[in-house]
Design an enzyme around this catalytic site. Structure first.
Site, mmCIF file in Angstrom:
data_model
loop_
_atom_site.group_PDB
_atom_site.id
_atom_site.type_symbol
_atom_site.label_atom_id
_atom_site.label_comp_id
_atom_site.label_asym_id
_atom_site.label_seq_id
_atom_site.Cartn_x
_atom_site.Cartn_y
_atom_site.Cartn_z
ATOM 1 N N THR A 189 -1.310 2.370 8.857
ATOM 2 C CA THR A 189 -2.607 2.164 8.152
ATOM 3 C C THR A 189 -3.597 2.971 8.787
ATOM 4 O O THR A 189 -3.669 3.256 10.116
ATOM 5 C CB THR A 189 -2.914 0.790 8.106
ATOM 6 O OG1 THR A 189 -3.315 0.171 9.361
ATOM 7 C CG2 THR A 189 -1.832 -0.108 7.420
ATOM 8 N N CYS A 190 -4.852 3.078 7.939
ATOM 9 C CA CYS A 190 -6.052 3.795 8.578
ATOM 10 C C CYS A 190 -6.889 2.690 9.132
ATOM 11 O O CYS A 190 -7.946 2.540 9.147
ATOM 12 C CB CYS A 190 -6.860 4.362 7.184
ATOM 13 S SG CYS A 190 -6.136 6.020 6.880
ATOM 14 N N ASP A 191 -6.246 1.977 10.063
ATOM 15 C CA ASP A 191 -6.985 0.953 10.761
ATOM 16 C C ASP A 191 -6.903 1.383 12.338
ATOM 17 O O ASP A 191 -5.656 1.240 12.696
ATOM 18 C CB ASP A 191 -6.617 -0.563 10.302
ATOM 19 C CG ASP A 191 -7.535 -1.495 11.025
ATOM 20 O OD1 ASP A 191 -7.943 -1.520 12.279
ATOM 21 O OD2 ASP A 191 -8.161 -2.250 10.267
#
Lengths: 376, 376
Positions: free
Chosen positions: B323-325
């Site tokens: 994820t883009c986290d």
């Protein structure tokens, strides 16, 4: 908290925590970004809140979309965005997902290493790529790891590799850290970006775009500067590092676009002490870390909480969620001040929860359903 | 890893991470618990893995069920358990949820303070309650906070309050901490329990049950003692503190019942470095902290990972999710040793993932679907 949300909650009859998002606030936020950075294209970070109502509104206002997955690309398209307004901004992509994005017409991809460039070159020929560089994240409230991006000196090689493989070496991106409270944080990254532009030009590659990323804060407990201040400070930094050859720029607000549009209503399930002599009470809510408040991880994001007893004397409380998981505690190291008269059954309002809440919530942990969400 | 899981994965054609649970292993684990503690009733902790296949199997084997919510009570009933085999073991319950549980026939409730006793007395009259006491959790790998339970000296008052309000003051519960690798951890808590039994008897209240909780480990990277060792050590501690008046006992295994029954298959999405000179590679998988590996929080649980290149020289890697986290990183402070020849597209097997994975996964974070789960 808006009148519309207040009115909605006043007439609500169902049970359990709920997130209510006021779309008027999202509209205002979009317009504020567009006005503060008039020459910058806005790519809304879909992951912050991918609700169809939010995406449709932003698509109608002219927003572009920064997406993290093929599913998010499909959501943006369904909301009315054309493919040329979509960026596949995740630096970690399966090759078959890049191929699917390309089939949908997406031509703008994030990369941060040569292996990712090669994937894009194989299945999305001729596309534009931008290389993400590392930032230190100083001044940000949500931890920024080294997960995304490469060292600036490597970015030139990555972009040259893209150029050689027939891609368009489009530019640079960076992220100054989520909930970034210092508008000056962009300065250092822009200095790196400008150096990469010069070095690339020396190698015959003309970069044209700087993706300024997200990081624009929403107001939690502490005061944050307004969007206007960010716009002016960033523009100054662009001028400082790029002179009169300012590149095309894009921003990717997520939290700053939807954070303050949402309020979670929750109920106090239990108030107790661990011993007769304990100074600190435990307050348990019907929402916790696994129900949508994941960003309380390490007590990073500290939400403002309104209670029906505001005005009464305050005392420090440990705030915890309803699950049988001992890690489901929101604020303990730094207890949260709540009215001493708080009681079981009280309804609390957790403000600034329009971003990074609903989609984080666990699918069925402890049998609790994911966070209910209403957009008005 | 079992032959049945291996065979299933060999013929699998769909994409994305998947958890495969072998029910034969769950059956073996149940029988091992029943044999190791023959006089103890087993209450399976539904939250560890509430899949209908697991619950039905355990119900048919005679297991009882420890539940965290009304939804879990309904799942246990649907799987064939009768209400007298169900405990509502969450100390944090809405009064209307207690009432619903009571309507379903549940008569056994956990409490840890007087306010919770009063809720039970109002809507579940005459029920049995057990009071949870605090443990320090030393020796456990998953952090145990002070979230559940009260100081032992307060428990006597809580139980006396229950008795006065017409409830059956049934006994004591505690939890020595999840993934507890020291069988002796039960000794101290049993000493407290015995003291509470004596003090209650002095006040004319006869307690009869000790809930020994969960904490039974599954094998991750480090070796753990077998169930037999736990059974023998706990029985010794019961004998030591209760002499020849050993109370009724129950255990609540979750991880120990299903952890080693499951394997997650995941794919390497990207392998990269942050600079040419970096020593540590980053390995990105198609599953991460928000897709089912929440227990890697603070690098608490360290899973065993098999690769198709085992046997090749190893080197330390940072392991991260898709994820883009930036918080979606599993192992970084202590990098994970993986084969130097690991490549994009390789399929990895994360072992010991039958517990606390699928239901933790986020509902749609970054557009990624929750973890797919197959029980065979």
């Amino acid at each position: 908290m808006t009148d519309r949300i207040r009115e909605f909650l006043r007439t609500r009859t169902d049970d359990g925590p709920v997130l209510v998002v006021d779309l008027d606030v999202v509209r205002d936020n979009y317009n504020a970004f567009a006005k503060a950075l008039p020459d910058t294209r806005v790519f809304y970070a879909v992951k912050a809140n991918p609700a169809p109502e939010v995406l449709s509104l932003l698509a109608s206002l002219g927003s572009c979309f920064d997406t993290a997955s093929v599913a998010e690309i499909e959501m943006a398209l369904a909301a009315g965005a054309t493919a040329d307004r979509i960026s596949y901004g995740n630096t970690i992509k399966k090759e078959r997902d890049i191929a699917r994005a390309y089939q949908y017409g997406v031509r703008l991809f994030a990369v941060d290493c040569q292996a990712e460039v090669e994937k894009v070159a194989r299945v999305a020929p001729g596309s534009k790529v931008f290389c993400r560089i590392l930032c230190d994240g100083a001044g940000a409230e949500w931890p920024l790891s080294r997960k995304f991006g490469c060292e600036p000196q490597m970015a030139v090689d990555v972009l040259e590799h893209a150029h050689r493989l027939g891609l368009s070496a489009h530019g640079i991106s960076f992220h100054v850290g989520s909930q970034q409270r210092d508008p000056k944080a962009w300065d250092k990254a822009l200095a790196s970006a400008a150096a990469i532009f010069r070095e690339s030009a020396d190698r015959g590659i003309s970069l044209s775009m700087v993706n300024l990323g997200g990081g624009f804060p929403t107001k939690y407990l502490k005061k944050v500067p307004g969007v206007k201040t960010y716009g002016a400070t960033i523009f100054q930094a662009l001028r400082k590092h790029f002179g009169n050859r300012i590149p095309d720029t894009i921003i990717e607000p997520g939290r700053g676009m939807v954070g303050n549009a949402g309020v979670i209503e929750t109920e106090v399930v239990l108030v107790s002490k661990k011993s007769e002599t304990d100074k600190v009470r435990w307050v348990y809510l019907d929402i916790g870390k696994f129900g949508g408040l994941a960003e309380t991880m390490d007590e990073s994001i500290r939400y403002a909480i309104k209670t029906p007893r505001d005005g009464a004397p305050l005392e420090p409380c440990v705030l915890a969620g309803p699950t049988c998981d001992s890690a489901d505690v929101m604020y303990e190291k730094e207890p949260y001040l709540l009215p001493v008269s708080l009681e079981i059954g009280d309804k609390l309002l957790i403000e600034g929860t329009g971003a990074y809440t609903a989609t984080y919530s666990a699918v069925a942990f402890n049998g609790f359903p994911p966070l209910k969400t209403i957009h008005i």
